[in-house]
Design a protein around this motif. Structure first.
Motif, PDB file in Angstrom:
ATOM      1  N   ARG A 137      -6.488  -4.516  -4.507  1.00 24.00           N
ATOM      2  CA  ARG A 137      -6.117  -5.935  -4.421  1.00 24.00           C
ATOM      3  C   ARG A 137      -5.417  -6.231  -3.092  1.00 24.00           C
ATOM      4  N   TYR A 138      -4.919  -5.189  -2.456  1.00 26.53           N
ATOM      5  CA  TYR A 138      -4.369  -5.391  -1.115  1.00 26.53           C
ATOM      6  C   TYR A 138      -5.470  -5.861  -0.159  1.00 26.53           C
ATOM      7  N   ASP A 139      -6.693  -5.383  -0.408  1.00 26.38           N
ATOM      8  CA  ASP A 139      -7.813  -5.771   0.443  1.00 26.38           C
ATOM      9  C   ASP A 139      -8.288  -7.190   0.129  1.00 26.38           C
ATOM     10  N   SER A 140      -8.266  -7.556  -1.168  1.00 25.44           N
ATOM     11  CA  SER A 140      -8.894  -8.818  -1.576  1.00 25.44           C
ATOM     12  C   SER A 140      -7.926  -9.980  -1.721  1.00 25.44           C
ATOM     13  N   GLU A 155      -4.823  -1.240 -11.963  1.00 23.09           N
ATOM     14  CA  GLU A 155      -4.214  -2.490 -11.484  1.00 23.09           C
ATOM     15  C   GLU A 155      -4.582  -2.799 -10.037  1.00 23.09           C
ATOM     16  N   GLY A 156      -5.420  -1.946  -9.443  1.00 23.50           N
ATOM     17  CA  GLY A 156      -5.917  -2.233  -8.094  1.00 23.50           C
ATOM     18  C   GLY A 156      -4.925  -1.993  -6.976  1.00 23.50           C
ATOM     19  N   LEU A 157      -3.950  -1.095  -7.200  1.00 24.00           N
ATOM     20  CA  LEU A 157      -2.985  -0.795  -6.146  1.00 24.00           C
ATOM     21  C   LEU A 157      -3.460   0.344  -5.246  1.00 24.00           C
ATOM     22  N   VAL A 158      -4.274   1.200  -5.803  1.00 19.50           N
ATOM     23  CA  VAL A 158      -4.864   2.288  -5.016  1.00 19.50           C
ATOM     24  C   VAL A 158      -6.354   2.336  -5.356  1.00 19.50           C
ATOM     25  N   GLY A 159      -7.117   3.084  -4.565  1.00 25.80           N
ATOM     26  CA  GLY A 159      -8.542   3.232  -4.841  1.00 25.80           C
ATOM     27  C   GLY A 159      -9.376   2.824  -3.656  1.00 25.80           C
ATOM     28  N   VAL A 170      -1.056   7.340 -11.229  1.00 24.84           N
ATOM     29  CA  VAL A 170      -2.292   7.023 -10.505  1.00 24.84           C
ATOM     30  C   VAL A 170      -3.297   6.272 -11.389  1.00 24.84           C
ATOM     31  N   ARG A 171      -3.323   6.583 -12.691  1.00 24.93           N
ATOM     32  CA  ARG A 171      -4.260   5.868 -13.570  1.00 24.93           C
ATOM     33  C   ARG A 171      -3.916   4.376 -13.615  1.00 24.93           C
ATOM     34  N   GLN A 172      -2.628   4.061 -13.811  1.00 23.04           N
ATOM     35  CA  GLN A 172      -2.230   2.653 -13.834  1.00 23.04           C
ATOM     36  C   GLN A 172      -2.487   1.979 -12.483  1.00 23.04           C
ATOM     37  N   PHE A 173      -2.227   2.718 -11.415  1.00 21.14           N
ATOM     38  CA  PHE A 173      -2.424   2.144 -10.079  1.00 21.14           C
ATOM     39  C   PHE A 173      -3.903   1.830  -9.829  1.00 21.14           C
ATOM     40  N   LEU A 174      -4.762   2.718 -10.296  1.00 21.26           N
ATOM     41  CA  LEU A 174      -6.203   2.463 -10.158  1.00 21.26           C
ATOM     42  C   LEU A 174      -6.607   1.247 -10.988  1.00 21.26           C
ATOM     43  N   ARG A 190       0.800  -1.234   0.000  1.00 17.60           N
ATOM     44  CA  ARG A 190       0.000   0.000   0.000  1.00 17.60           C
ATOM     45  C   ARG A 190       0.828   1.277   0.000  1.00 17.60           C
ATOM     46  N   ARG A 191       2.138   1.137  -0.139  1.00 19.25           N
ATOM     47  CA  ARG A 191       2.961   2.349  -0.067  1.00 19.25           C
ATOM     48  C   ARG A 191       2.706   3.278  -1.253  1.00 19.25           C
ATOM     49  N   GLU A 192       2.109   2.737  -2.324  1.00 18.63           N
ATOM     50  CA  GLU A 192       1.823   3.564  -3.504  1.00 18.63           C
ATOM     51  C   GLU A 192       0.798   4.658  -3.210  1.00 18.63           C
ATOM     52  N   SER A 193       0.156   4.555  -2.055  1.00 16.65           N
ATOM     53  CA  SER A 193      -0.828   5.581  -1.690  1.00 16.65           C
ATOM     54  C   SER A 193      -0.163   6.880  -1.230  1.00 16.65           C
TER      55      SER A 193
END
Ligand SMILES: [Zn+2]
Length: 186
Positions: free
Chosen positions: A154-157, A146-150, A140-144, A126-129
């Protein structure tokens, strides 16, 4: 691709020939342990943390050579890009500040142009936040996507997702078209 490379630092530079890049680092007392160049214009240097523990100095020098300090020594200054990656641990001193707290824990990713860090952050868990720089949200677009931020990530799931930052490094490498050889564990 498997991140991480052996514990150390990778400096990718576009717009400065490999020989000049090596020369700048050597004269600053930071000679590279290995180096190379890709066919599409990226020169790269590898430093090992054992012999060069001050990753912050390596990142800063890479940043400076994109800027005015080296303007008289670089032929096309406006087209110099620098991407720095560290496989050393992210600093645990705190992630709320852009300024690194200790030399041996530089920001794990920094992209520099014009002598300034454009975008920097740490990798995985989650450091990408926590992103900094004049274009902190460059990814940020790629991170959204790919589920790294938002809102849900994917850290949650996915338990254990991207703990070593491999996904993040892949996104960075694809964005810049970095040669993957220096990113592999050898
Ligand atoms: Zn630290």
């Amino acid at each position: 691709m498997t991140w991480l490379a052996p514990v150390g630092f990778r400096t990718f530079c576009r717009g400065i020939p490999l020989a000049d890049l090596n020369g700048f680092f050597t004269e600053a007392g930071l000679p590279a342990a290995a180096s190379g160049a890709s066919e599409d214009g990226w020169a790269w240097l590898a430093h090992h943390a054992e012999t060069n523990p001050d990753g912050g100095a390596i990142q800063q020098l890479g940043q400076y050579i994109t800027g005015f300090r080296y303007a008289d020594r670089v032929s096309d200054q406006h087209n110099v890009h620098m991407v720095f990656l560290a496989s050393t641990p992210a600093c645990t001193c705190g992630h709320s500040y852009a300024v690194p707290h200790c030399a041996q824990h530089p920001c794990q990713f920094a992209y520099s142009r014009g002598g300034f860090a454009v975008s920097l952050f740490n990798l995985g868990e989650r450091r990408e936040s926590h992103r900094f720089g004049s274009q902190a949200d460059l990814f940020v677009r790629q991170f959204l996507e790919e589920g790294l931020v938002g809102r849900t990530t994917r850290y949650d799931s996915e338990p254990g997702f991207n703990t070593d930052g491999t996904e993040t490094v892949r996104i960075i490498a694809e964005h810049f078209g970095l040669p993957v050889g220096p990113l592999r564990r050898d």
